[in-house]
Design a protein around this motif. Structure first.
Motif, short mmCIF file in Angstrom:
data_model
loop_
_atom_site.label_atom_id
_atom_site.label_comp_id
_atom_site.label_asym_id
_atom_site.label_seq_id
_atom_site.Cartn_x
_atom_site.Cartn_y
_atom_site.Cartn_z
N MET A 1 0.86 -1.18 0.00
CA MET A 1 0.00 0.00 0.00
C MET A 1 0.90 1.23 0.00
O MET A 1 1.93 1.25 0.66
CB MET A 1 -0.88 -0.02 1.24
N ASN A 2 0.46 2.24 -0.71
CA ASN A 2 1.33 3.41 -0.80
C ASN A 2 1.20 4.30 0.45
O ASN A 2 0.21 4.24 1.18
CB ASN A 2 1.10 4.19 -2.10
N VAL A 3 2.22 5.08 0.67
CA VAL A 3 2.33 5.89 1.88
C VAL A 3 1.18 6.90 2.00
O VAL A 3 0.69 7.15 3.10
CB VAL A 3 3.71 6.60 1.95
N LYS A 4 0.74 7.45 0.88
CA LYS A 4 -0.37 8.44 0.92
C LYS A 4 -1.64 7.81 1.49
O LYS A 4 -2.35 8.44 2.28
CB LYS A 4 -0.64 9.01 -0.47
N LYS A 5 -1.92 6.58 1.10
CA LYS A 5 -3.12 5.89 1.63
C LYS A 5 -2.96 5.60 3.12
O LYS A 5 -3.91 5.72 3.89
CB LYS A 5 -3.39 4.60 0.85
N ILE A 6 -1.76 5.22 3.53
CA ILE A 6 -1.50 4.96 4.94
C ILE A 6 -1.63 6.26 5.74
O ILE A 6 -2.23 6.27 6.81
CB ILE A 6 -0.11 4.31 5.13
N GLU A 7 -1.09 7.35 5.20
CA GLU A 7 -1.22 8.65 5.87
C GLU A 7 -2.68 9.04 6.04
O GLU A 7 -3.07 9.59 7.06
CB GLU A 7 -0.46 9.73 5.11
N LYS A 8 -3.51 8.74 5.04
CA LYS A 8 -4.94 9.03 5.14
C LYS A 8 -5.58 8.20 6.25
O LYS A 8 -6.37 8.71 7.04
CB LYS A 8 -5.66 8.81 3.82
N LEU A 9 -5.25 6.91 6.32
CA LEU A 9 -5.76 6.06 7.40
C LEU A 9 -5.38 6.62 8.76
O LEU A 9 -6.20 6.69 9.67
CB LEU A 9 -5.20 4.63 7.28
N VAL A 10 -4.13 7.03 8.88
CA VAL A 10 -3.62 7.61 10.13
C VAL A 10 -4.39 8.88 10.47
O VAL A 10 -4.90 9.03 11.59
CB VAL A 10 -2.10 7.88 10.04
N VAL A 23 2.43 11.17 15.72
CA VAL A 23 2.48 9.91 14.97
C VAL A 23 3.60 9.99 13.95
O VAL A 23 3.74 10.98 13.22
CB VAL A 23 1.14 9.63 14.25
N LYS A 24 4.41 8.92 13.94
CA LYS A 24 5.49 8.81 12.96
C LYS A 24 5.30 7.52 12.18
O LYS A 24 4.93 6.49 12.76
CB LYS A 24 6.85 8.75 13.66
N LEU A 25 5.54 7.57 10.88
CA LEU A 25 5.54 6.38 10.04
C LEU A 25 6.98 6.07 9.67
O LEU A 25 7.69 6.95 9.17
CB LEU A 25 4.71 6.61 8.78
#
Length: 152
Positions: A1-10, A23-25
């Motif tokens: 999964m791309n980082v932008k989608k993960i950032e949206k989930l976060v 929060v840090k990824l």
């Protein structure tokens, strides 16, 4: 999964929860263990380790089809630690405990508190799927406690 989608989930879960934790990824956990997420009391921050969450998802479900819900559950669990009003007290009890059984019991309570919070924060996640994650996460503690374990 791309980082932008993960950032949206976060971002969605941070907004939903109202947490003030930073929060840090990160790409991967710097140690030898497969740690998906970590809450730091001292810095009131959550770090999520994306590669480890992918590994955990594959180990538990043998597919990446459930990555989004798996990530949300693990992240919500870490928010659960950040928002646990009893965490400081339970951590102190854990540090002061001399009995291994007491340490396992307290550690399990800390984990169960975070999972209970995560369950409330993510009602859209299928219950059986969520329960599988919780079972795997708490299994080692429950196995150590054996017959002395009682459900809260």
């Amino acid at each position: 999964m791309n980082v932008k989608k993960i950032e949206k989930l976060v971002n969605d879960l941070v907004l939903r929860s109202g947490t003030q934790a930073a929060v840090k990824l990160e790409a991967s956990f710097p140690g030898d263990r497969i740690v998906g997420g970590k809450y730091s009391v001292s810095s009131h921050s959550i770090t999520m380790y994306i590669e480890e969450i992918e590994i955990q998802c594959l180990q538990l479900f043998a597919t990446m089809d459930h990555f989004t819900d798996y990530f949300k559950a693990v992240f919500a669990h870490e928010i659960g630690h950040a928002e646990d009003s009893r965490l400081e007290e339970l951590s102190a009890q854990l540090d002061q405990s001399e009995s291994d059984m007491d340490k396992f019991r307290i550690a399990l309570e800390i984990e169960e508190n975070a999972w209970a919070y995560a369950r409330k924060l993510t009602p859209e996640i299928n219950e059986a799927f969520f329960n599988t994650i919780v079972h795997q996460s708490t299994k080692a503690y429950k196995d150590k406690l054996g017959a002395s374990y009682t459900v809260h």
